[in-house]
Design a protein around this motif. Structure first.
Motif, PDB file in Angstrom:
ATOM      1  N   LEU A  82       0.827  -1.205   0.000  1.00 51.96           N
ATOM      2  CA  LEU A  82       0.000   0.000   0.000  1.00 51.96           C
ATOM      3  C   LEU A  82       0.862   1.257   0.000  1.00 51.96           C
ATOM      4  O   LEU A  82       0.559   2.245  -0.688  1.00 51.96           O
ATOM      5  CB  LEU A  82      -0.934   0.009   1.215  1.00 51.96           C
ATOM      6  CG  LEU A  82      -2.085  -0.990   1.176  1.00 51.96           C
ATOM      7  CD1 LEU A  82      -2.743  -1.091   2.553  1.00 51.96           C
ATOM      8  CD2 LEU A  82      -3.107  -0.615   0.112  1.00 51.96           C
ATOM      9  N   MET A  83       1.944   1.225   0.757  1.00 51.42           N
ATOM     10  CA  MET A  83       2.839   2.378   0.806  1.00 51.42           C
ATOM     11  C   MET A  83       3.478   2.615  -0.557  1.00 51.42           C
ATOM     12  O   MET A  83       3.551   3.752  -1.031  1.00 51.42           O
ATOM     13  CB  MET A  83       3.919   2.159   1.853  1.00 51.42           C
ATOM     14  CG  MET A  83       4.864   3.332   2.004  1.00 51.42           C
ATOM     15  SD  MET A  83       6.005   3.007   3.354  1.00 51.42           S
ATOM     16  CE  MET A  83       7.325   4.088   2.924  1.00 51.42           C
ATOM     17  N   ARG A  84       3.916   1.547  -1.199  1.00 51.66           N
ATOM     18  CA  ARG A  84       4.518   1.688  -2.525  1.00 51.66           C
ATOM     19  C   ARG A  84       3.502   2.211  -3.528  1.00 51.66           C
ATOM     20  O   ARG A  84       3.832   3.027  -4.388  1.00 51.66           O
ATOM     21  CB  ARG A  84       5.109   0.348  -2.979  1.00 51.66           C
ATOM     22  CG  ARG A  84       6.369   0.024  -2.181  1.00 51.66           C
ATOM     23  CD  ARG A  84       7.094  -1.252  -2.558  1.00 51.66           C
ATOM     24  NE  ARG A  84       7.125  -1.521  -3.966  1.00 51.66           N
ATOM     25  CZ  ARG A  84       6.637  -2.655  -4.512  1.00 51.66           C
ATOM     26  NH1 ARG A  84       6.113  -3.584  -3.746  1.00 51.66           N
ATOM     27  NH2 ARG A  84       6.716  -2.849  -5.801  1.00 51.66           N
ATOM     28  N   GLN A  85       2.268   1.765  -3.401  1.00 52.21           N
ATOM     29  CA  GLN A  85       1.218   2.265  -4.286  1.00 52.21           C
ATOM     30  C   GLN A  85       0.989   3.759  -4.025  1.00 52.21           C
ATOM     31  O   GLN A  85       0.812   4.539  -4.957  1.00 52.21           O
ATOM     32  CB  GLN A  85      -0.075   1.489  -4.091  1.00 52.21           C
ATOM     33  CG  GLN A  85      -1.154   1.887  -5.095  1.00 52.21           C
ATOM     34  CD  GLN A  85      -2.418   1.097  -4.903  1.00 52.21           C
ATOM     35  OE1 GLN A  85      -2.900   0.947  -3.782  1.00 52.21           O
ATOM     36  NE2 GLN A  85      -2.960   0.582  -5.996  1.00 52.21           N
ATOM     37  N   GLY A  86       1.025   4.145  -2.748  1.00 47.31           N
ATOM     38  CA  GLY A  86       0.881   5.554  -2.402  1.00 47.31           C
ATOM     39  C   GLY A  86       2.010   6.399  -2.960  1.00 47.31           C
ATOM     40  O   GLY A  86       1.789   7.516  -3.431  1.00 47.31           O
ATOM     41  N   ASN A  87       3.239   5.857  -2.942  1.00 51.93           N
ATOM     42  CA  ASN A  87       4.389   6.583  -3.480  1.00 51.93           C
ATOM     43  C   ASN A  87       4.212   6.874  -4.967  1.00 51.93           C
ATOM     44  O   ASN A  87       4.710   7.870  -5.470  1.00 51.93           O
ATOM     45  CB  ASN A  87       5.689   5.792  -3.279  1.00 51.93           C
ATOM     46  CG  ASN A  87       6.131   5.751  -1.835  1.00 51.93           C
ATOM     47  OD1 ASN A  87       5.664   6.511  -0.992  1.00 51.93           O
ATOM     48  ND2 ASN A  87       7.038   4.838  -1.523  1.00 51.93           N
ATOM     49  N   ALA A  88       3.508   5.991  -5.679  1.00 50.90           N
ATOM     50  CA  ALA A  88       3.328   6.139  -7.122  1.00 50.90           C
ATOM     51  C   ALA A  88       2.033   6.867  -7.482  1.00 50.90           C
ATOM     52  O   ALA A  88       1.802   7.159  -8.651  1.00 50.90           O
ATOM     53  CB  ALA A  88       3.338   4.757  -7.778  1.00 50.90           C
ATOM     54  N   ALA A  89       1.203   7.152  -6.491  1.00 52.86           N
ATOM     55  CA  ALA A  89      -0.125   7.721  -6.758  1.00 52.86           C
ATOM     56  C   ALA A  89      -0.099   9.249  -6.741  1.00 52.86           C
ATOM     57  O   ALA A  89       0.837   9.872  -6.242  1.00 52.86           O
ATOM     58  CB  ALA A  89      -1.115   7.217  -5.713  1.00 52.86           C
TER      59      ALA A  89
END
Length: 160
Positions: A82-89
């Motif tokens: 989820l954190m990695r997805q947030g970094n890319a969002a």
């Protein structure tokens, strides 16, 4: 020598005892199946993540946490993804992803403390601050780029 007589049992006691003896193994087997299912979802999530299919990996990690809520490693993997997805969002979406990541990582630590998970939690909290437009406290010139979180994938037992 005095012999003790048989103690009378209330009606239905033998049926209840038999049910417990017969259903005990079934319940243990169902629990083992749930554990296996959670481990399979987690392993599939790790595989999908390694293939760059982050959204599908997140779905598998979420299934793992639902299937076995006490699997600390699955909560960590879910939070890291989820954190990695947030970094890319986009910033508007990132804040929600970071909040979900923080919740998952906190749950992982509650189940089994791990210094690596604590590190991941600190990273996601840093990302929450940054996404909210708040200045990060620390030394001037300190690198504010989000670091790569650590996965605890690999173990399959409870608490892993």
């Amino acid at each position: 020598m005095t012999r003790l007589g048989a103690v009378p049992l209330p009606p239905g006691t033998l049926v209840m005892v038999a049910a417990v003896l017969l259903l005990g193994p079934v319940q243990r087997q169902a629990s083992a199946t749930a554990d296996k299912s959670a481990a399979q979802h987690r392993a599939r999530g790790v595989q999908l993540d390694s293939e760059g299919r982050l959204q599908e990996a997140i779905a598998e990690f979420e299934l793992a946490t639902q299937s076995e809520p006490y699997l600390a490693g699955a909560w960590n993997d879910y939070g890291v993804a989820l954190m990695r997805q947030g970094n890319a969002a986009a910033p508007a979406v990132a804040a929600a992803m970071y909040t979900k990541a923080e919740e998952a990582l906190t749950r992982s630590i509650e189940l089994k403390y791990d210094k690596g998970v604590e590190s991941n939690l600190q990273l996601v909290r840093q990302s929450i601050q940054q996404s909210g437009g708040k200045e990060r406290e620390g030394a001037a010139g300190e690198d504010s780029t989000p670091k790569t979180p650590r996965s605890t994938a690999g173990g399959g037992g409870k608490g892993q």
